[in-house]
Design a protein around this motif. Structure first.
Motif, PDB file in Angstrom:
ATOM      1  N   PHE A  22       0.804  -1.210   0.000  1.00  9.78           N
ATOM      2  CA  PHE A  22       0.000   0.000   0.000  1.00  9.78           C
ATOM      3  C   PHE A  22       0.842   1.267   0.000  1.00  9.78           C
ATOM      4  N   LEU A  23       0.388   2.252  -0.744  1.00 11.05           N
ATOM      5  CA  LEU A  23       0.955   3.596  -0.727  1.00 11.05           C
ATOM      6  C   LEU A  23       0.058   4.420   0.184  1.00 11.05           C
ATOM      7  N   LEU A  24       0.604   4.851   1.313  1.00 14.59           N
ATOM      8  CA  LEU A  24      -0.164   5.619   2.292  1.00 14.59           C
ATOM      9  C   LEU A  24      -0.212   7.087   1.893  1.00 14.59           C
ATOM     10  N   SER A  25      -1.153   7.827   2.446  1.00 19.94           N
ATOM     11  CA  SER A  25      -1.276   9.256   2.123  1.00 19.94           C
ATOM     12  C   SER A  25      -0.028  10.033   2.525  1.00 19.94           C
ATOM     13  N   SER A  26       0.768   9.482   3.449  1.00 17.83           N
ATOM     14  CA  SER A  26       2.024  10.112   3.869  1.00 17.83           C
ATOM     15  C   SER A  26       3.126   9.962   2.818  1.00 17.83           C
ATOM     16  N   GLY A  27       2.904   9.093   1.821  1.00 22.89           N
ATOM     17  CA  GLY A  27       3.939   8.791   0.832  1.00 22.89           C
ATOM     18  C   GLY A  27       4.734   7.549   1.191  1.00 22.89           C
ATOM     19  N   LEU A  28       4.561   7.049   2.411  1.00 23.63           N
ATOM     20  CA  LEU A  28       5.239   5.832   2.832  1.00 23.63           C
ATOM     21  C   LEU A  28       4.531   4.602   2.270  1.00 23.63           C
ATOM     22  N   HIS A  29       5.231   3.475   2.268  1.00 28.05           N
ATOM     23  CA  HIS A  29       4.666   2.201   1.829  1.00 28.05           C
ATOM     24  C   HIS A  29       4.483   1.305   3.040  1.00 28.05           C
ATOM     25  N   SER A  30       3.524   0.391   2.960  1.00 29.63           N
ATOM     26  CA  SER A  30       3.272  -0.522   4.064  1.00 29.63           C
ATOM     27  C   SER A  30       2.698  -1.831   3.541  1.00 29.63           C
ATOM     28  N   PRO A  31       3.005  -2.946   4.222  1.00 32.22           N
ATOM     29  CA  PRO A  31       2.394  -4.217   3.850  1.00 32.22           C
ATOM     30  C   PRO A  31       0.979  -4.377   4.421  1.00 32.22           C
ATOM     31  N   ASN A  32       0.547  -3.418   5.231  1.00 36.28           N
ATOM     32  CA  ASN A  32      -0.788  -3.464   5.836  1.00 36.28           C
ATOM     33  C   ASN A  32      -1.467  -2.107   5.737  1.00 36.28           C
ATOM     34  N   TYR A  33      -2.788  -2.139   5.699  1.00 34.79           N
ATOM     35  CA  TYR A  33      -3.577  -0.912   5.660  1.00 34.79           C
ATOM     36  C   TYR A  33      -4.784  -1.109   6.563  1.00 34.79           C
ATOM     37  N   LEU A  34      -5.059  -0.119   7.395  1.00 34.78           N
ATOM     38  CA  LEU A  34      -6.238  -0.167   8.258  1.00 34.78           C
ATOM     39  C   LEU A  34      -7.366   0.595   7.570  1.00 34.78           C
ATOM     40  N   GLN A  35      -8.372  -0.120   7.141  1.00 40.10           N
ATOM     41  CA  GLN A  35      -9.520   0.485   6.468  1.00 40.10           C
ATOM     42  C   GLN A  35     -10.656   0.594   7.491  1.00 40.10           C
ATOM     43  N   CYS A  36     -10.579   1.626   8.327  1.00 35.84           N
ATOM     44  CA  CYS A  36     -11.561   1.803   9.402  1.00 35.84           C
ATOM     45  C   CYS A  36     -12.975   2.006   8.878  1.00 35.84           C
ATOM     46  N   ALA A  37     -13.115   2.423   7.645  1.00 39.08           N
ATOM     47  CA  ALA A  37     -14.455   2.594   7.067  1.00 39.08           C
ATOM     48  C   ALA A  37     -15.246   1.289   7.114  1.00 39.08           C
ATOM     49  N   LEU A  38     -14.552   0.158   7.052  1.00 41.66           N
ATOM     50  CA  LEU A  38     -15.244  -1.130   7.109  1.00 41.66           C
ATOM     51  C   LEU A  38     -15.851  -1.386   8.489  1.00 41.66           C
ATOM     52  N   VAL A  39     -15.310  -0.749   9.508  1.00 42.09           N
ATOM     53  CA  VAL A  39     -15.890  -0.821  10.850  1.00 42.09           C
ATOM     54  C   VAL A  39     -16.927   0.290  11.023  1.00 42.09           C
TER      55      VAL A  39
END
Length: 190
Positions: A22-39
């Motif tokens: 994932f490409l985060l809004s900060s510009g960093l990359h991550s192997p995980n993303y928290l999609q709180c909208a699903l909660v």
């Protein structure tokens, strides 16, 4: 207070912890993303979790709750409902976070800024700037999940329901990029 384990269970039960590149809004990359909208799509969870954030700031005499769009809108609304005050949000116009839609902050209003997830604190710092430019007084920052592990720099005291550190990488150090992977941008700026 709801136990951290219960909050994490809610995230997992709603498939809100995504795995990938994932490409985060900060510009960093991550192997995980928290999609709180699903909660937060479930009103009972949104109300319950945001009421917990409100409890963290109940003695701060909050006049207004605000958040950066898009991820913080529901959080702001539900926290404000629990605190019995107004809720507004800031959104981007040509890349700059600003107030629109007739929203305003009265000079001297005590403002709580909320987010769904804080990673580096970039959107939060931008929201703090919006509040200050409009005459508000930032009394704190609250979020559902702090994925920085307490290392986000937001320049004011902040509290989260859960600290859940998730690794992040610059594009140059990202192991998935080094393996030829291309990140996807799941967030609200994508």
């Amino acid at each position: 207070m709801i136990a951290k384990e219960k909050i994490l269970d809610i995230l997992f039960e709603n498939n809100a912890l995504l795995k990938g590149h994932f490409l985060l809004s900060s510009g960093l990359h991550s192997p995980n993303y928290l999609q709180c909208a699903l909660v937060l799509q479930h009103p009972e969870y949104a109300e319950m979790l945001c009421r917990e954030i409100a409890q963290l700031f109940k003695d701060k005499k909050i006049d207004l709750v605000t958040a950066p769009a898009l991820g913080g809108i529901i959080v702001a609304h539900e926290v404000a409902k629990a605190l019995k005050c107004r809720a507004i949000f800031a959104e981007r116009v040509e890349g700059i976070l600003t107030l629109r839609r007739g929203f305003s902050i009265k000079s001297g209003e005590r403002v709580l800024i909320v987010e769904d997830v804080i990673t580096t604190g970039g959107s939060t710092r931008e929201t703090i700037d919006v509040v200050k430019r409009n005459g508000g007084i930032v009394v704190g920052v609250g979020c559902l999940i702090d994925r920085s592990g307490g290392n986000a720099d937001v320049s004011v005291p902040y509290k989260s329901l859960v600290s859940f550190p998730i690794p992040t990488y610059t594009p140059e150090t990202c192991p998935q990029c080094k393996s030829g992977g291309i990140p996807v941008k799941p967030g609200s700026r994508g």
